[in-house]
Design an enzyme around this catalytic site. Sequence first.
Site: not given
Length: 314
Positions: A138-141
Amino acid sequence: MAAAHGDLRHLLPGNYKRLISEWLEEDCPSMDYGGFVVGESDGEARLLGKSNGIVAGVPFFDEVFSQLGCTTEWHVKEGDTLSPVQHCATVRGPIRKILLGERVALNILARCSGIASKSASMLAALRAQGWQGILAGTRKTTPGFRIVEKYGILVGGADPHRHDLSSMTMLKDNHVWACANNRAAADGGVKDVSSIASIAAAIPRAVQAAKATGGFSTKVEVECRSVEEANAAIGAGADVIMLDNFTPEGVREAARQLKQEWAGKGRAFLIEVSGGLTEENAPAYTCPDVDILSTSSIHQGTGIVDFSLKVSLR
């Protein structure tokens, strides 16, 4: 492993070298007192893999020491599985410079390898169910560290998903509501759309606006909480339907309904499932009608693979 299709370092943008420079500067912004004690003697250090896992992050490790005037000789390949304690690489150069880069290089390698290991482990659990779909991140980086985390996902054989807001248009519930609220306000109506329309009714306008600005080359994904919302998104031309926070039974039924409903109607779309997926519960969500499982659990809060550098003089 994705690396079987080629050397993944060729995917990296040139700015990753600038990031390495910034991380080295962050770790030594002033005087290197310990390095002064060491002096200018040349030597080498053995990189030891001290826990089980997959090696990932080789280009970043190499660049750390390259910028410090050292060389690295690898004795394992990126994507190889480690068994402790294993001699993975040898770094050669001034001992002072090896120690200057040690912590930065090890931190990157340990984190990237941990992400690759977790990605590979979860993918194996899904393949054991006979499911051949896509496991994605995901873009939860971590801000400033995304390139390393996405790289680790790739080495582990999973899909990195979109790399940033410009990679694909993802319309979550907030986007749809904001779009509908703006329209209602422009029409002189109330600003709380939830009192006058369902989110399903608001989705087509949001999809149309996204397609009008993103153009033909930018895919549109819509987060959906019901079959009604999914049908609205597909009808409006969405490319990917995300079934968010469904139960396993709900996913199987909704995916089946959607694929049957739109079969032969000229609407090509993928079904993605997301929301709280882990290695333990994700296999329950697999079915032939689900194309993608996306989860932050393969890169957010994962463990590390333990490495250390042991220095010896030449």
